[in-house]
Design a protein around this motif. Structure first.
Motif, PDB file in Angstrom:
ATOM      1  N   PHE A 295      20.914-182.208  42.480  1.00 23.11           N
ATOM      2  CA  PHE A 295      20.981-182.816  43.895  1.00 23.11           C
ATOM      3  C   PHE A 295      19.927-181.989  44.762  1.00 23.11           C
TER       4      PHE A 295
ATOM      5  N   ARG B   2      14.931-188.030  47.059  1.00 18.73           N
ATOM      6  CA  ARG B   2      15.302-188.820  46.069  1.00 18.73           C
ATOM      7  C   ARG B   2      15.016-188.561  44.493  1.00 18.73           C
TER       8      ARG B   2
ATOM      9  N   THR C  26      16.882-186.043  42.723  1.00 17.85           N
ATOM     10  CA  THR C  26      18.416-186.025  42.597  1.00 17.85           C
ATOM     11  C   THR C  26      18.665-187.232  41.418  1.00 17.85           C
ATOM     12  N   TYR C  27      19.220-186.404  40.301  1.00 21.80           N
ATOM     13  CA  TYR C  27      19.309-187.266  39.083  1.00 21.80           C
ATOM     14  C   TYR C  27      20.538-186.747  38.125  1.00 21.80           C
TER      15      TYR C  27
ATOM     16  N   LYS D 240      17.580-191.300  37.616  1.00 15.22           N
ATOM     17  CA  LYS D 240      17.547-190.948  39.109  1.00 15.22           C
ATOM     18  C   LYS D 240      18.475-191.722  40.041  1.00 15.22           C
ATOM     19  N   LEU D 241      18.536-191.340  41.239  1.00 16.78           N
ATOM     20  CA  LEU D 241      19.659-191.734  42.268  1.00 16.78           C
ATOM     21  C   LEU D 241      19.463-193.311  42.031  1.00 16.78           C
TER      22      LEU D 241
ATOM     23  N   ASP E  27      22.867-195.711  41.317  1.00 20.16           N
ATOM     24  CA  ASP E  27      23.282-196.558  42.188  1.00 20.16           C
ATOM     25  C   ASP E  27      23.381-198.025  41.281  1.00 20.16           C
TER      26      ASP E  27
ATOM     27  N   GLY F 247      22.164-184.667  48.762  1.00 18.28           N
ATOM     28  CA  GLY F 247      22.247-185.674  47.514  1.00 18.28           C
ATOM     29  C   GLY F 247      23.560-185.829  47.264  1.00 18.28           C
TER      30      GLY F 247
ATOM     31  N   VAL G 263      24.734-189.803  46.327  1.00 15.10           N
ATOM     32  CA  VAL G 263      25.173-189.877  45.054  1.00 15.10           C
ATOM     33  C   VAL G 263      26.579-190.698  45.237  1.00 15.10           C
TER      34      VAL G 263
ATOM     35  N   LYS H 259      26.108-194.120  47.187  1.00 12.02           N
ATOM     36  CA  LYS H 259      25.453-195.033  46.358  1.00 12.02           C
ATOM     37  C   LYS H 259      26.613-195.717  45.300  1.00 12.02           C
TER      38      LYS H 259
END
Length: 903
Positions: free
Chosen positions: A771, A775, A778-779, A788-789, A793, A827, A831, A834
């Protein structure tokens, strides 16, 4: 027709030289520089599309007269002639000439700051070209429309129109990938044969520029590098300039990320626009800046008198100042002559930019500013803006003159010994300079009303706030700062299209406005309404950061204040960090009164404490008693001790965290006898409102369990396998109804399919992940790829097709926040939102694999008990670890935090 088309290509070539990057402007501490940069890049050719004249009394003659007036720099009169000609062509049914005239009219309107009028005319022209079956005309109109939309701040629309113009099969630029760009270019036969025409090149160059503005920097570089390889002079100069701007933006990105790894600093005048201070440039940023400089130099090596070359020189000058290359900057400055630029917005903004650059160079060389000369340059810019009748440009010139007087007031106070020797006719006393600055700033704000020009108006509102503040006018300063924040809130939706990294820099620059407003509100005898406003301002800043990360506007219309929940927490605690003190506002739902406590402490001492909390990331290196407890006790004394007598004896504490504190595990705070977790369950949020107050009902406790215990194909070499994940999932399987994806089964496709086909109350992901406050970092890792984010999502939101119920709890096991990124916990919140999850449990750092497996099995066992809340379940496991000699060190149990609904 062939002659018209060739002239059109000359015209569009001169107009579309690209957009400068918004990232650099934010870094320069003023959104206004963004506007300056746009107009430095968007030129207006004096040569209009040609329409033959037949007599002095027909529309063709009006067009010819309009061209002549333009050459004489009588822009407003020229505009009237083009408008009359367009009306007559429309009345006569001469659609082709109407479209051509509307196109030229729009270009002139854009030059005069009338972007909305220009957009309307280009839309009409496009419609006509569609009726005429003129594909080239349609494409040309779309490219022009993108210019106007960008000036209006409507970045998503600008990029979408360019995708249509270039026939790229993608609905939005947000979803545009490098692979899609490569595929489109390969399918375009003209690029394959290395013979694209000018219109195609300018369209792609415009796309590269817009991609840079919205923060898709790698995609922008790809597009512009491809064009550079096949472009030829004179078009190549504009492409090289655009590529230089993108490398500049990439360098700025590296610089900002480097700052994010360091403790924040709070300086009263950190956002003083005319104050110029040297920067420490990290190696990676320096390499990118060097590439930017190379491209600027290649542009300058073209025909020296072109507008594009002048723009390159000005951008290179700013780069040299940023990288502290003062001797080269001084030499270059002496060679920049803007007198040959068209007398329009381009020249006015260039005049202001050069004045700022000269002032900056003087400061960096430790010389006394040439006060009189700089004021003269700004007055010249103001006069030129007056002549072209553009209030936006005039506002920018006057507001900058006010900013310069604000800087002079600061300089007089900092250099009292030199101030005695000043012999100019400007203000000699700091207060007099501020009064002059206030008059000018108020005039600038009048010309750029927030509802009409928000990107400029916010600057003058915040500038007024600083000026009132220094004059001791607290109430006026509060009103001005509030106005600046409200203006930014009103345009936030249009800013959301910009990449979170760009927004991150943007927030670095506007954050001082929020924090100074908080300082003014949180006085020793602050009223109840001041305290409430302070909590709202603090939350507004956190919400803005989160929306920037997610790149979407969060719908708060259905949220409920957590103090109004059926089962509210014991207390809601707002710690707010200011330059010289820590403010704590506490709301106890059982009481209607807000509690307010202040601890005076320097930002340096506070940052030292936060820095030492990094010790928690290792069990082996640091001794608990010596290296952790002293800092945990100090933090307790600052945040909890002042209010502990008013707190209930047990229950749940909800911390509404200041961004500075997002990576702190509050469970470890220590009162000298015990950890805070021994008394209370703890949850963390960014705001005092949540989407839903429901708790985890037994019927919704079915779980999707996905994890990787082996060395997955997607893991980089440095990531080890997670052998205890197998044990973790096996243990949880025995506790809750479940569907399991292990190792090779845990692919991105399989995760999507399971989420879509089932309604899970719990989603548990046991895999490596990261995180961060951007972006791209963040994965999580599936077996086959990094998710990834944005993709995560989409996967988690697929449940919406089969169920309207949100995920009750998302557990991210074995993930961690980015070490050194002080906003990395953002992050986790990203998450969670999302995924539309009510609650998320995640770790602030990577914990021992075996202890994490044990922790998670115990957590689900506690969670399965009747009427058990998530916060209580987490607390019970943490206490269990504290009582276990193998796991009592805070390294094992403190990193797990609960974000969101605690019930």
């Amino acid at each position: 027709m062939a002659r018209k088309r060739s002239l059109f290509y000359i015209t569009i070539q001169s107009l579309i030289s690209g957009f400068t990057n918004i990232f650099q402007s934010f870094k320069n501490k003023s959104v206004g520089i963004f506007l300056v940069s746009i107009f430095l890049i968007i030129g207006m050719s004096p040569a209009f599309s040609q329409i033959p004249a037949f007599s002095l009394n027909n529309p063709h003659s009006l067009v010819q007269q309009g061209e002549e007036l333009y050459r004489q720099q009588q822009l407003s009169s020229a505009l009237e002639y083009f408008q009359k000609a367009a009306n007559i062509f429309a009345k006569n049914g001469d659609k082709l000439n109407q479209a051509i005239t509307l196109t030229n009219l729009g270009r002139l309107q854009l030059e005069l700051g009338k972007a909305k009028d220009a957009l309307d005319n280009w839309e009409t022209a496009k419609t006509i070209y569609i009726q005429l079956g003129d594909k080239t005309g349609v494409t040309r109109s779309q490219i022009y429309q993108a210019h106007a939309l960008q000036q209006l701040g409507l970045l998503p629309r600008a990029c979408s129109i360019l995708l249509q113009a270039l026939e790229i099969q993608e609905q939005s630029c947000e979803a545009l990938t490098a692979e899609k760009i490569e595929q489109t270019l390969k399918l375009n036969q003209e690029f394959v044969t290395q013979q694209p025409d000018v219109l195609l090149l300018t369209g792609w160059r415009s796309l590269g520029d817009v991609l840079r503005v919205i923060g898709k920097l790698d995609e922008s570089r790809l597009v512009l590098e491809k064009i550079t390889q096949i472009d030829s002079s004179p078009n190549q100069a504009a492409t090289l300039l655009s590529l230089g701007n993108t490398f500049m933006a990439l360098g700025n990105l590296k610089l900002e990320r480097d700052k994010a790894t360091k403790p924040p600093t709070y300086t009263e005048y950190i956002n003083l626009p005319w104050l110029c201070q040297p920067s420490d440039i990290p190696i990676e940023a320096a390499k990118l800046y060097a590439k930017a400089e190379d491209n600027y130099q290649l542009t300058i090596a073209q025909v020296p008198t072109t507008t594009t070359v002048i723009k390159a020189k000005i951008n290179l000058l700013n780069l040299l100042l940023k990288t502290n290359n003062l001797s080269k900057a001084e030499t270059l400055l002496s060679k920049i002559n803007i007198s040959n630029l068209p007398q329009n917005q381009t020249q006015v903004y260039a005049q202001i930019n050069l004045a700022k650059s000269k002032a900056c160079l003087t400061q960096l060389m430790n010389n006394q500013p040439d006060w009189i000369n700089i004021v003269k340059q700004l007055i010249v810019a103001q006069d030129k803006a007056e002549k072209i009748g553009d209030n936006r440009t005039k506002s920018y010139a006057i507001g900058n003159l006010g900013g310069f007087y604000e800087y002079r007031a600061w300089w007089l106070e900092q250099n009292s010994h030199q101030a005695k020797n000043l012999k100019d006719n400007l203000c000699q006393i700091a207060d007099d300079c501020r009064k002059k600055a206030q008059e000018l700033t108020e005039e600038a704000l009048y010309l750029a009303q927030p509802s009409q020009e928000p990107f400029i108006a916010y600057q003058w509102q915040s500038q007024l706030g600083r000026l009132f503040d220094k004059q001791g006018k607290r109430d006026d300063a509060i009103i001005a700062y509030n106005g600046a924040i409200n203006t930014l809130e009103s345009v936030r939706y249009n800013l959301l299209a910009i990449d979170s990294d760009v927004q991150f820099s943007f927030l670095e620059n506007i954050e001082p406005v929020y924090r100074r407003l908080l300082e003014l509100l949180l006085q020793p005898q602050a009223r109840e309404d001041d305290l409430l406003t302070a909590t709202q301002v603090s939350e507004s800043l956190q919400l803005a950061e989160l929306e920037n990360l997610l790149r979407c506007r969060l719908d708060t219309s259905k949220t409920v204040r957590i103090d109004k929940f059926e089962k509210p927490p014991s207390a809601i605690i707002h710690p707010i960090i200011l330059p010289d003190r820590v403010e704590v506002i506490v709301q106890i739902p059982a009481s209607t009164k807000l509690q307010h406590y202040t601890t005076n402490i320097s930002s340096k001492e506070f940052n030292d404490i936060l820095f030492n909390f990094k010790n928690l990331r290792s069990e082996q290196k640091y001794n608990q008693e010596q290296y952790i407890l002293p800092y945990a006790q100090k933090l307790y004394n600052w945040l909890i001790r002042p209010v502990e007598a008013d707190l209930p004896k047990d229950g749940t504490l909800v911390f509404i965290v200041d961004s500075t504190l997002q990576n702190i595990p509050f469970a470890v705070l220590h009162d000298g006898k015990d950890y805070l977790i021994k008394k209370y369950s703890i949850a963390v949020n960014l705001a005092s409102k949540l989407l839903n107050q429901g708790n985890l009902k037994p019927g919704k406790r079915n779980a999707l369990l996905a994890g990787i215990s082996k060395k997955a194909e997607s893991f980089p070499k440095q990531l080890p396998k997670l052998p205890y994940v197998e044990d973790e999932l096996n243990g949880i399987e025995k506790i809750v109804p479940n569907v399991v994806l292990k190792n090779e089964q845990f692919t991105s496709v399989a995760l999507t399919n399971k989420i879509t086909a089932n309604t899970f109350g719990l989603v548990h992901l046991a895999t490596h992940g990261n995180f961060a406050s951007n972006r791209e970092q963040t994965y999580i890792y599936a077996w086959d790829k990094q998710i990834k984010l944005d993709e995560l999502d989409k996967i988690l939101r697929n449940r919406g097709e089969t169920s309207s119920q949100p995920i009750e709890l998302l557990v991210l096991s074995a993930c961690e926040t980015a070490a050194g990124d002080r906003r990395a916990a953002l992050g986790i919140a990203g998450v969670a939102l999302k995924a539309e999850a009510r609650s998320t449990v995640a770790s602030l750092w990577k914990v021992n694999d075996s202890s994490t497996a044990e922790f998670m099995k115990l957590f689900y066992k506690e969670l399965s008990k009747p009427n058990m809340t998530k916060a209580e379940a987490l607390r019970n496991v943490q206490i269990h670890f504290l009582d276990n000699s193998n796991y009592q060190h805070p390294y094992y149990w403190t990193p797990f935090i609960l974000v969101g609904n605690w019930l």
